[in-house]
Design a protein around this motif. Structure first.
Motif, PDB file in Angstrom:
ATOM      1  N   SER A  22      28.370 -10.532 -40.628  1.00 35.76           N
ATOM      2  CA  SER A  22      29.296 -10.581 -41.764  1.00 35.76           C
ATOM      3  C   SER A  22      29.881  -9.197 -42.004  1.00 35.76           C
ATOM      4  O   SER A  22      29.164  -8.195 -41.954  1.00 35.76           O
ATOM      5  N   GLY A  23      31.187  -9.153 -42.252  1.00 29.98           N
ATOM      6  CA  GLY A  23      31.842  -7.884 -42.518  1.00 29.98           C
ATOM      7  C   GLY A  23      32.263  -7.117 -41.286  1.00 29.98           C
ATOM      8  O   GLY A  23      32.756  -5.994 -41.395  1.00 29.98           O
ATOM      9  N   SER A  24      32.105  -7.719 -40.100  1.00 32.62           N
ATOM     10  CA  SER A  24      32.460  -7.003 -38.865  1.00 32.62           C
ATOM     11  C   SER A  24      33.958  -7.016 -38.587  1.00 32.62           C
ATOM     12  O   SER A  24      34.437  -6.248 -37.763  1.00 32.62           O
ATOM     13  N   GLY A  25      34.707  -7.918 -39.252  1.00 38.66           N
ATOM     14  CA  GLY A  25      36.157  -7.974 -39.065  1.00 38.66           C
ATOM     15  C   GLY A  25      36.630  -9.140 -38.221  1.00 38.66           C
ATOM     16  O   GLY A  25      37.830  -9.291 -37.988  1.00 38.66           O
ATOM     17  N   LYS A  26      35.727  -9.997 -37.774  1.00 40.61           N
ATOM     18  CA  LYS A  26      36.115 -11.068 -36.847  1.00 40.61           C
ATOM     19  C   LYS A  26      37.049 -12.095 -37.497  1.00 40.61           C
ATOM     20  O   LYS A  26      38.041 -12.495 -36.887  1.00 40.61           O
ATOM     21  N   THR A  27      36.751 -12.510 -38.728  1.00 44.59           N
ATOM     22  CA  THR A  27      37.625 -13.481 -39.388  1.00 44.59           C
ATOM     23  C   THR A  27      38.955 -12.844 -39.758  1.00 44.59           C
ATOM     24  O   THR A  27      40.015 -13.485 -39.665  1.00 44.59           O
ATOM     25  N   THR A  28      38.944 -11.576 -40.153  1.00 48.02           N
ATOM     26  CA  THR A  28      40.203 -10.876 -40.447  1.00 48.02           C
ATOM     27  C   THR A  28      41.084 -10.832 -39.209  1.00 48.02           C
ATOM     28  O   THR A  28      42.300 -11.076 -39.293  1.00 48.02           O
ATOM     29  N   LEU A  29      40.503 -10.546 -38.045  1.00 50.47           N
ATOM     30  CA  LEU A  29      41.284 -10.522 -36.810  1.00 50.47           C
ATOM     31  C   LEU A  29      41.871 -11.894 -36.511  1.00 50.47           C
ATOM     32  O   LEU A  29      43.043 -12.008 -36.129  1.00 50.47           O
ATOM     33  N   LEU A  30      41.098 -12.940 -36.708  1.00 51.35           N
ATOM     34  CA  LEU A  30      41.600 -14.298 -36.469  1.00 51.35           C
ATOM     35  C   LEU A  30      42.757 -14.615 -37.412  1.00 51.35           C
ATOM     36  O   LEU A  30      43.775 -15.182 -36.995  1.00 51.35           O
ATOM     37  N   ARG A  31      42.624 -14.246 -38.674  1.00 50.81           N
ATOM     38  CA  ARG A  31      43.678 -14.529 -39.655  1.00 50.81           C
ATOM     39  C   ARG A  31      44.944 -13.722 -39.356  1.00 50.81           C
ATOM     40  O   ARG A  31      46.058 -14.188 -39.631  1.00 50.81           O
ATOM     41  N   LEU A  32      44.795 -12.530 -38.800  1.00 45.44           N
ATOM     42  CA  LEU A  32      45.960 -11.741 -38.403  1.00 45.44           C
ATOM     43  C   LEU A  32      46.677 -12.396 -37.228  1.00 45.44           C
ATOM     44  O   LEU A  32      47.919 -12.424 -37.179  1.00 45.44           O
ATOM     45  N   ILE A  33      45.921 -12.911 -36.261  1.00 49.11           N
ATOM     46  CA  ILE A  33      46.543 -13.618 -35.139  1.00 49.11           C
ATOM     47  C   ILE A  33      47.276 -14.851 -35.639  1.00 49.11           C
ATOM     48  O   ILE A  33      48.378 -15.172 -35.184  1.00 49.11           O
ATOM     49  N   ALA A  34      46.688 -15.536 -36.639  1.00 49.24           N
ATOM     50  CA  ALA A  34      47.307 -16.746 -37.186  1.00 49.24           C
ATOM     51  C   ALA A  34      48.546 -16.452 -38.011  1.00 49.24           C
ATOM     52  O   ALA A  34      49.433 -17.310 -38.143  1.00 49.24           O
ATOM     53  N   GLY A  35      48.625 -15.246 -38.593  1.00 50.74           N
ATOM     54  CA  GLY A  35      49.717 -14.943 -39.507  1.00 50.74           C
ATOM     55  C   GLY A  35      49.349 -15.181 -40.957  1.00 50.74           C
ATOM     56  O   GLY A  35      50.199 -15.111 -41.843  1.00 50.74           O
ATOM     57  N   LEU A  36      48.066 -15.460 -41.230  1.00 53.50           N
ATOM     58  CA  LEU A  36      47.604 -15.653 -42.602  1.00 53.50           C
ATOM     59  C   LEU A  36      47.425 -14.318 -43.326  1.00 53.50           C
ATOM     60  O   LEU A  36      47.325 -14.282 -44.553  1.00 53.50           O
ATOM     61  N   GLU A  37      47.347 -13.242 -42.561  1.00 58.80           N
ATOM     62  CA  GLU A  37      47.326 -11.882 -43.100  1.00 58.80           C
ATOM     63  C   GLU A  37      48.306 -11.041 -42.292  1.00 58.80           C
ATOM     64  O   GLU A  37      48.605 -11.365 -41.139  1.00 58.80           O
ATOM     65  N   GLN A  38      48.802  -9.974 -42.913  1.00 58.75           N
ATOM     66  CA  GLN A  38      49.707  -9.059 -42.230  1.00 58.75           C
ATOM     67  C   GLN A  38      48.991  -7.731 -41.968  1.00 58.75           C
ATOM     68  O   GLN A  38      48.279  -7.226 -42.836  1.00 58.75           O
ATOM     69  N   PRO A  39      49.178  -7.136 -40.790  1.00 61.49           N
ATOM     70  CA  PRO A  39      48.484  -5.884 -40.477  1.00 61.49           C
ATOM     71  C   PRO A  39      49.105  -4.698 -41.199  1.00 61.49           C
ATOM     72  O   PRO A  39      50.280  -4.726 -41.573  1.00 61.49           O
ATOM     73  N   ASN A  40      48.312  -3.653 -41.384  1.00 64.33           N
ATOM     74  CA  ASN A  40      48.836  -2.389 -41.894  1.00 64.33           C
ATOM     75  C   ASN A  40      49.385  -1.518 -40.782  1.00 64.33           C
ATOM     76  O   ASN A  40      50.138  -0.566 -41.024  1.00 64.33           O
ATOM     77  N   GLY A  41      48.990  -1.823 -39.543  1.00 64.47           N
ATOM     78  CA  GLY A  41      49.496  -1.083 -38.395  1.00 64.47           C
ATOM     79  C   GLY A  41      49.199  -1.846 -37.120  1.00 64.47           C
ATOM     80  O   GLY A  41      48.295  -2.668 -37.068  1.00 64.47           O
ATOM     81  N   GLY A  42      49.985  -1.586 -36.089  1.00 64.08           N
ATOM     82  CA  GLY A  42      49.779  -2.233 -34.800  1.00 64.08           C
ATOM     83  C   GLY A  42      50.643  -3.455 -34.601  1.00 64.08           C
ATOM     84  O   GLY A  42      51.459  -3.822 -35.460  1.00 64.08           O
ATOM     85  N   GLN A  43      50.470  -4.095 -33.459  1.00 62.75           N
ATOM     86  CA  GLN A  43      51.287  -5.245 -33.063  1.00 62.75           C
ATOM     87  C   GLN A  43      50.423  -6.386 -32.565  1.00 62.75           C
ATOM     88  O   GLN A  43      49.335  -6.180 -32.020  1.00 62.75           O
ATOM     89  N   ILE A  44      50.931  -7.604 -32.743  1.00 63.92           N
ATOM     90  CA  ILE A  44      50.346  -8.792 -32.117  1.00 63.92           C
ATOM     91  C   ILE A  44      51.452  -9.468 -31.327  1.00 63.92           C
ATOM     92  O   ILE A  44      52.492  -9.835 -31.886  1.00 63.92           O
ATOM     93  N   LEU A  45      51.241  -9.592 -30.025  1.00 65.22           N
ATOM     94  CA  LEU A  45      52.234 -10.188 -29.147  1.00 65.22           C
ATOM     95  C   LEU A  45      51.776 -11.570 -28.703  1.00 65.22           C
ATOM     96  O   LEU A  45      50.622 -11.751 -28.309  1.00 65.22           O
ATOM     97  N   PHE A  46      52.679 -12.545 -28.769  1.00 67.67           N
ATOM     98  CA  PHE A  46      52.483 -13.849 -28.144  1.00 67.67           C
ATOM     99  C   PHE A  46      53.357 -13.844 -26.894  1.00 67.67           C
ATOM    100  O   PHE A  46      54.583 -13.894 -26.996  1.00 67.67           O
ATOM    101  N   GLY A  47      52.721 -13.721 -25.739  1.00 64.39           N
ATOM    102  CA  GLY A  47      53.500 -13.475 -24.541  1.00 64.39           C
ATOM    103  C   GLY A  47      54.107 -12.089 -24.643  1.00 64.39           C
ATOM    104  O   GLY A  47      53.415 -11.110 -24.919  1.00 64.39           O
TER     105      GLY A  47
END
Length: 357
Positions: free
Chosen positions: A48-73
């Motif tokens: 718990s608290g390791s960031g795994k669910t946050t990373l999943l939600r960022l990939i989904a678009g349920l959260e927006q990152p403060n920095g960096g990129q997520i590429l689909f293709g």
């Protein structure tokens, strides 16, 4: 045409590049980068608290990152909405519409599409029927969620996520609310389902057994960072940090010193060697990776407890170290006589030493 062919999607490669995410002042993710191959089944594993669910939600678009990129293709999805990303999402608690039948739940994502992209009614019915066959629930299309078991509801949730032909399938602790027996059954089924459909799939779990059994690669996370990425064999047999060794499977550790290649505990050799320069380090080993030794260089501890574990016995030992006691666990054959308060000598046969920096 076979269902497996009609349902197989065009898998999408996902690239997470330098992603950071903060909630208020709390850094949930710190410069995380990860490449997920097309058609791959990836597990995000961590406490718990390791960031795994946050990373999943960022990939989904349920959260927006403060920095960096997520590429689909090759396409930057970082600022796109959930709908624009076209992801399928399965939550731990099903999130089915209680007032809708199984068929209506599965068809929902298709029926709410804009008219120009909405399939004809007959095609939607055919798709729902095919998916019910794939999730092993034929004939249940008229039932409501409260008429299904937990395992059945989760399979309906997965069918609903897949119905929209998502680019990426995301699962957040998908079996966390189910009992152990149902979890094991659904793990096997999910792997078969993934192999048939070919979706690029990312799932979050805190269950090590689940991650090691299911995933093509496991992403071990801690405190907002990725500690290691690799196959089940990589992260279990070749952990690259004390955290991974401690977190994956059972393990014990002891402070040691290396002198002229010999490994010493309390200044005494313990019968194993380590190449490289002299220095301090931490010796890690797993209960099953030791042998009992009654004489010569070895480690010796006082038995504090003993328990049966499948075809072996686990002895819990306290090893004294200058007034302190280190607690370790070793595996011994069932026939070994283990007396509480008695002593056992042992030596690791497989181990890893992480040197102090």
């Amino acid at each position: 045409m076979p269902v497996a062919d009609t349902e197989r999607s065009s898998p999408m490669e996902v690239t997470v590049s330098g992603i950071s995410k903060q909630f208020d002042r709390y850094p949930a993710l710190k410069d995380v980068s990860l490449k997920i191959n097309s058609g791959e089944l990836i597990a995000l594993l961590g406490p718990s608290g390791s960031g795994k669910t946050t990373l999943l939600r960022l990939i989904a678009g349920l959260e927006q990152p403060n920095g960096g990129q997520i590429l689909f293709g090759d396409e930057d999805a970082s600022q796109k909405t959930v709908q624009e990303r076209n992801v399928g999402f399965v939550f731990q608690h099903y999130a089915l519409f209680k007032h809708m039948t199984v068929a209506e739940n599965i068809a929902f994502g298709l029926k709410v599409r804009p008219a120009e992209s909405r399939p004809p009614k007959a095609e939607i019915r055919k798709r729902v029927s095919d998916l019910l066959d794939m999730v092993h629930l034929p004939g249940l299309e008229k039932r409501y969620p409260n008429q299904l078991s937990g395992g059945q509801r989760q399979r309906v949730a997965l069918a609903r996520a897949v119905a929209i032909e998502p680019k990426v399938l995301l699962l957040d602790e998908p079996f966390g609310a189910l009992d152990a027996k149902v979890r094991k059954e659904l793990r096997r089924w999910l792997r078969e389902f993934h192999d048939r459909t070919g979706h690029t799939t990312v799932f979050v779990t805190h269950d090590q057994e689940e991650a090691l059994e299911l995933a093509d690669r496991v992403v071990v996370m801690s405190q907002g960072r990725i500690e290691q990425v690799g196959s089940a064999d990589d992260v279990y047999d070749r952990p690259n940090s004390p955290f991974v060794f401690s977190f994956i499977g059972e393990s014990s550790h002891l402070p040691v010193r290396i002198e002229n290649g010999a490994v010493l505990f309390q200044g005494q050799p313990i019968g194993i060697s380590e190449p490289g320069p002299d220095g301090e380090g931490m010796l890690f080993f797993r209960p099953q990776d030791v042998v009992e030794v009654n004489d010569g260089p070895r480690l010796t501890g006082k038995v504090t407890a003993s328990r049966r574990l499948a075809g072996a016995r686990i002895a819990e030992l306290d090893i004294s170290d200058e007034g302190a006691a280190h607690h370790v666990e070793i595996g011994v054959p069932l026939e070994t006589r283990v007396e509480i308060g008695g002593e056992l000598g042992f030596r690791p046969v497989h181990w890893k030493i992480f040197r102090n920096t």
